[in-house]
Scaffold this active site. Structure first.
Site, PDB file in Angstrom:
ATOM      1  N   GLU A  73      16.198  57.772   8.960  1.00  0.00           N
ATOM      2  CA  GLU A  73      15.402  58.412  10.005  1.00  0.00           C
ATOM      3  C   GLU A  73      14.035  58.809   9.433  1.00  0.00           C
ATOM      4  OE1 GLU A  73      16.957  62.250  11.289  1.00  0.00           O
ATOM      5  OE2 GLU A  73      16.432  61.746  13.351  1.00  0.00           O
TER       6      GLU A  73
ATOM      7  N   SER B 206      19.169  68.119  10.708  1.00  0.00           N
ATOM      8  CA  SER B 206      19.289  66.897   9.909  1.00  0.00           C
ATOM      9  C   SER B 206      20.741  66.609   9.530  1.00  0.00           C
ATOM     10  CB  SER B 206      18.460  67.030   8.634  1.00  0.00           C
ATOM     11  OG  SER B 206      19.062  67.968   7.773  1.00  0.00           O
TER      12      SER B 206
ATOM     13  N   GLU C  80      25.004  68.158  15.973  1.00  0.00           N
ATOM     14  CA  GLU C  80      24.121  67.185  16.637  1.00  0.00           C
ATOM     15  C   GLU C  80      23.023  66.859  15.632  1.00  0.00           C
ATOM     16  OE1 GLU C  80      21.443  65.450  18.087  1.00  0.00           O
ATOM     17  OE2 GLU C  80      20.867  67.129  19.391  1.00  0.00           O
TER      18      GLU C  80
ATOM     19  N   VAL D 112      21.738  68.621   6.281  1.00  0.00           N
ATOM     20  CA  VAL D 112      22.162  70.019   6.462  1.00  0.00           C
ATOM     21  C   VAL D 112      23.467  70.067   7.261  1.00  0.00           C
ATOM     22  CG1 VAL D 112      21.510  72.275   7.386  1.00  0.00           C
ATOM     23  CG2 VAL D 112      19.787  70.854   6.279  1.00  0.00           C
ATOM     24  N   GLY D 113      23.591  69.158   8.231  1.00  0.00           N
ATOM     25  CA  GLY D 113      24.813  69.116   9.042  1.00  0.00           C
ATOM     26  C   GLY D 113      26.051  68.877   8.189  1.00  0.00           C
TER      27      GLY D 113
ATOM     28  N   CYS E 109      15.686  63.520  18.016  1.00  0.00           N
ATOM     29  CA  CYS E 109      16.827  62.873  17.363  1.00  0.00           C
ATOM     30  C   CYS E 109      17.147  61.568  18.071  1.00  0.00           C
ATOM     31  CB  CYS E 109      18.018  63.816  17.337  1.00  0.00           C
ATOM     32  SG  CYS E 109      18.433  64.420  18.949  1.00  0.00           S
TER      33      CYS E 109
HETATM   34  C1  UN1 Z   1      16.946  66.273  20.224  1.00  0.00           C
HETATM   35  O1  UN1 Z   1      15.964  65.643  19.844  1.00  0.00           O
HETATM   36  O2  UN1 Z   1      17.562  67.041  19.426  1.00  0.00           O
HETATM   37  O3  UN1 Z   1      17.564  62.918  25.156  1.00  0.00           O
HETATM   38  C2  UN1 Z   1      17.438  66.298  21.617  1.00  0.00           C
HETATM   39  C3  UN1 Z   1      16.531  63.453  24.752  1.00  0.00           C
HETATM   40  C4  UN1 Z   1      16.327  64.921  24.996  1.00  0.00           C
HETATM   41  C5  UN1 Z   1      17.038  65.722  23.970  1.00  0.00           C
HETATM   42  C6  UN1 Z   1      16.753  65.360  22.552  1.00  0.00           C
HETATM   43  N1  UN1 Z   1      16.817  65.241  26.317  1.00  0.00           N
HETATM   44  O4  UN1 Z   1      15.670  62.825  24.150  1.00  0.00           O
END
Ligand code: UN1
Length: 538
Positions: free
Chosen positions: A417, A255, A276, A258-259, A310
């Site tokens: 999100e 998240s 990320e 936390v990041g 994400c």
């Molecule tokens: C994630 O949700 O942390 O592009 C990565 C994508 C996947 C990776 C998602 N290859 O949706």
């Protein structure tokens, strides 16, 4: 025996490592430090199948902060020897990882489905993503190119080399319990670093299988260590390990909240982590878009993995002239989508675990009076059924997919999100407006535009602040060898995957070598090419 001989070519790819004894099997999944299971966990927790919560996938022994510190110390000690092994040989170990992943693809994918509820087809794709990552980096073992650079002086040569950063701590989420860790661990190891990996506790059984495959591929004891711990203990352990100078790089997927804390902690130690984080990924549908294609893309982007990527779609931003048609088609597609038992052919299954279900319920509370809700909301139950549900909804953490039309730029649902199966829809009139709406939440991971006009596609790509842009494709599902990462609240500008992640796991070293036999001073002893002109003062 010094570290270099310990990791010689023979020990790695000969019989010794492959046939070494497995650590003793314990009833609980335990951390692994220096190749040994760490006894006496501080606490334990159960990892359950979210599609059938009565099914306990494994008991996990959770370590205290001191185990993370110890793992970092072990990794630090192993690093010199591992990095002394020539990179092409480290590449052979990565090739072995890829082979073992291929051989175990079906079993590992089935375990992913059981532990986190990702539909089997997607779980197979996830294991494929590890294999693709290994394919890419085994070759990088024979590249890791540096440069030769011309010197401004005679009899002097300039070079650059990529050097490993040292010890890396990887803290990963469980929505991609093996693919995303491989994006960190594979290049980190290939570049000559050693790793301490803290996987998500709700995907610990999968991560243990993943670790075993690395160990049997020839990654020596101590080069990859696994610590199972909860969030607070991980943070404390990381803080202590950084304080003790045992960590050179942190990679974190999770998240934004936390990041931000991890970024602060690393910043205090003058480190820049690879972050990320979350996303509120927009999809723009223009007036000339192929609407059926856009609906197909929105369905997969928004509801694939139950919206728990994400890269999942946050809001569809539709040109006002096609809004009504789009919403109608999208509503029909969501109503017809198969959901339920992830071992079957479904678009999506349950939420990852209780914590994610609770978080998603909170975001359903953002639905406001001015919204038009298409579909049911909340948990699928006997009293709140979904027609065509595959399997038994009462067995797991299943939530209705929901479209919320009429979201406005100041709505919580527009700005934050949700990490679950809800997609907002709003309208725009000019493309500039659509771009501004896409940028408004302040994330910047992925984005998408459906258009048949190349000018619009490039205008969007230029204006949207996102690490990734799809044209006529899903916001999710990035290929494993393109730069992956985001701007704004989605990260700190770091990128994973392909050659770009090498900048996370190596540092450039420049080397100058003077063989003139005298001290040549840069800038001072350099011959200059003169030109004659005096600038004028007013
Ligand atoms: C994630 O949700 O942390 O592009 C990565 C994508 C996947 C990776 C998602 N290859 O949706």
């Amino acid at each position: 025996m010094n570290a270099f001989t310990r990791y010689s070519h023979e020990t790695l790819v000969g019989t010794e490592i492959r046939q070494r004894e497995d650590p003793p099997v314990s009833s609980a999944i335990l951390s692994v430090v220096a190749g040994e299971r760490v006894p006496g966990p501080a606490r334990s927790t159960a990892s359950t199948n979210p599609a059938n919560t009565a099914d306990v996938v494994g008991e996990i022994g959770l370590a205290g902060p001191e185990v993370l510190v110890q793992a970092a110390r072990v990794a630090r000690e192993a690093q010199l020897g591992w990095s002394a092994l020539p990179a092409p040989q480290r590449g052979q170990v990565i090739a072995n990882v890829g082979r073992l992943m291929t051989a175990n693809k079906a079993r590992l994918a089935a375990l992913v489905t059981r532990e986190i509820g990702k539909p089997l087809a997607e779980a197979l794709g996830e294991v494929q993503e590890i294999i693709d990552t290994c394919d890419f980096f085994l070759g990088e073992g024979r590249r890791l190119y540096g440069q030769t650079v011309p010197s401004e002086m005679p009899d002097k040569q300039l070079f650059t080399f990529r050097r490993p950063v040292g010890t890396v701590v990887v803290i990963s989420a469980g929505n991609f319990p093996v693919a995303v860790p491989s994006w960190y661990i594979v290049p980190a190891l290939l570049c000559g670093n050693t790793v301490v990996w803290k996987p998500a506790t709700y995907s610990a059984v999968v991560s243990d299988a993943f670790y075993q495959l690395f160990a049997h591929a020839g990654v020596p004891a101590g080069v990859l260590n696994v610590v199972h711990a909860d969030g607070p203990d991980t943070f404390t352990g990381l803080e202590q390990a950084l304080q003790a100078g045992l960590v050179d790089k942190v990679g974190f997927t999770g998240s934004s909240e936390v990041g931000r804390r991890i970024g602060e902690l690393c910043g205090r130690h003058l480190q820049s982590p690879c972050l990320e984080l979350g996303g509120k990924n927009p999809m723009v549908v223009t007036e000339n878009a192929d609407l059926e294609l856009a609906v197909e893309g929105a369905l997969f982007s928004g509801f694939g993995t139950a919206g728990q990527r994400c890269t999942s779609l946050g809001t569809v931003i539709v040109q006002e002239s096609v809004h009504a048609d789009f919403v109608e088609l999208f509503g029909a597609a969501v109503a017809a989508a198969r959901m339920g038992d992830p071992t079957q052919d479904v678009l999506f299954g349950p939420l990852l675990d209780e914590k994610f279900a609770a978080g998603f319920e909170k975001s359903l509370g953002w639905i406001a009076g001015h919204h038009r809700v298409i579909g049911s909301t909340g948990r699928v139950t006997a009293d709140n059924p979904r027609s065509g549900f595959v399997g038994d909804p009462a067995a797991g953490l299943f939530y209705h997919p929901v479209i919320v039309a009429g979201v406005r730029p100041d709505d919580e649902l527009f700005l934050h999100e949700t990490f679950g199966p809800v997609v907002g829809v709003t309208t725009y009139s000019t493309l500039d407006e659509a771009i501004a709406l896409g940028n408004k939440p302040g994330y910047g991971l992925s984005s998408s535009i459906y258009t048949t006009d190349p000018r619009q596609a490039f205008q969007f790509a230029q204006g949207i602040s996102a690490g990734m842009v799809s044209v006529n494709n899903s916001t999710s599902g990035a290929e494993a060898h393109l730069p992956f990462g985001g701007n704004g609240k989605s990260g700190n500008g770091s990128r994973q995957s392909g050659i770009w992640v090498l900048d996370q796991f190596t540092r450039w070293q420049s080397l100058n070598w003077d063989y003139s036999g005298k001290l040549q001073k840069a800038q001072l002893d350099t011959a200059t090419v003169e030109a004659d002109f005096d600038f004028r003062l007013p």
